[in-house]
Scaffold this motif. Structure first.
Motif, PDB file in Angstrom:
ATOM      1  N   UNK A 107      -1.050  12.647  12.859  1.00  0.00           N
ATOM      2  CA  UNK A 107      -1.048  13.181  14.095  1.00  0.00           C
ATOM      3  C   UNK A 107      -0.679  11.771  14.986  1.00  0.00           C
ATOM      4  N   UNK A 108      -1.159  10.478  14.421  1.00  0.00           N
ATOM      5  CA  UNK A 108      -0.826   9.323  15.424  1.00  0.00           C
ATOM      6  C   UNK A 108       0.725   9.188  15.320  1.00  0.00           C
ATOM      7  N   UNK A 109       1.209   9.231  14.134  1.00  0.00           N
ATOM      8  CA  UNK A 109       2.687   8.947  14.133  1.00  0.00           C
ATOM      9  C   UNK A 109       3.607   9.854  14.992  1.00  0.00           C
ATOM     10  N   UNK A 110       3.036  11.173  14.985  1.00  0.00           N
ATOM     11  CA  UNK A 110       3.964  12.125  15.586  1.00  0.00           C
ATOM     12  C   UNK A 110       3.668  12.040  17.223  1.00  0.00           C
ATOM     13  N   UNK A 111       2.525  11.829  17.585  1.00  0.00           N
ATOM     14  CA  UNK A 111       2.377  11.353  19.148  1.00  0.00           C
ATOM     15  C   UNK A 111       2.934  10.184  19.410  1.00  0.00           C
ATOM     16  N   UNK A 112       3.157   9.254  18.808  1.00  0.00           N
ATOM     17  CA  UNK A 112       4.012   8.110  18.977  1.00  0.00           C
ATOM     18  C   UNK A 112       5.430   8.193  19.105  1.00  0.00           C
ATOM     19  N   UNK A 113       5.844   9.089  18.096  1.00  0.00           N
ATOM     20  CA  UNK A 113       7.173   9.461  18.407  1.00  0.00           C
ATOM     21  C   UNK A 113       7.559  10.415  19.485  1.00  0.00           C
ATOM     22  N   UNK A 114       6.628  11.119  19.946  1.00  0.00           N
ATOM     23  CA  UNK A 114       6.598  12.052  21.236  1.00  0.00           C
ATOM     24  C   UNK A 114       6.581  11.144  22.442  1.00  0.00           C
TER      25      UNK A 114
END
Length: 192
Positions: free
Chosen positions: A27-34
């Motif tokens: 989820x952290x990687x996805x939030x950083x990409x967003x």
């Protein structure tokens, strides 16, 4: 030709273990990409104060995303337990560990204080599913319960070890950028 003899290599009774939340990392990687996608769009296509407000907001938000998703970890070593939470790092020698529990959250009791283990999330749903699957509870356990049991066993095994007291260090690498981002947002808002 002889094969190398590995028996001369020192055998450690315990290898360091690291406990992290795979769902938290994902989820952290996805939030950083967003944040990179939306923030990059606002910085490069925005006009007026929008790019500056976006950069200040990213300076505030990105360290928080990292702190709550990628940063938490628990390392169980031969001499100590190292707990890295979003805003603190706690180093606990095994002799100072009083108890480790997993109820609704994972908790470490050491030096008369209670510390949360952010990287070992408790899932009541997984705990109930594990109980339904297995008749023998020792064979089938929820991941958080397994991790807590391993840490509890290590604490019991090394209870006589004395390595000093509990050391707590604040994560200024997270707090400073967040504080700077908040100050910039306030200044840009006032000047607006």
């Amino acid at each position: 030709m002889t094969s190398p003899d590995d028996s001369s290599a020192p055998q450690t009774p315990y290898a360091d273990r690291c406990y992290r939340s795979p769902a938290g990392i994902a989820s952290g990687v996805l939030l950083l990409l967003l944040a990179a996608w939306l923030g990059g769009d606002a910085v490069f296509r925005g006009s007026g104060r929008t790019p500056w407000l976006t950069l200040a907001g990213l300076l505030c938000v990105v360290p928080l995303i990292v702190a709550f998703t990628l940063r938490p970890a628990v390392w169980a070593g031969e001499k100590r337990l190292l707990v890295r939470n979003p805003f603190r790092t706690i180093t606990v020698p095994w002799g100072c560990v009083e108890d480790v529990r997993a109820g609704y959250s994972s908790e470490l009791f050491a030096g008369g204080a209670k510390y949360q283990l952010w990287s070992i999330p408790v899932s009541l749903r997984k705990r109930k599913a594990a109980a339904r699957r297995g008749v023998d509870e020792a064979a089938v356990r929820a991941p958080a319960d397994q991790a807590i049991e391993e840490i509890r066993e290590l604490a019991a095994r090394h209870a006589s070890d004395d390595g000093g007291g509990v050391l707590v260090r604040w994560a200024y690498e997270v707090l400073v950028p967040v504080g700077v981002g908040v100050v910039l947002l306030v200044v840009l808002g006032v000047l607006g």
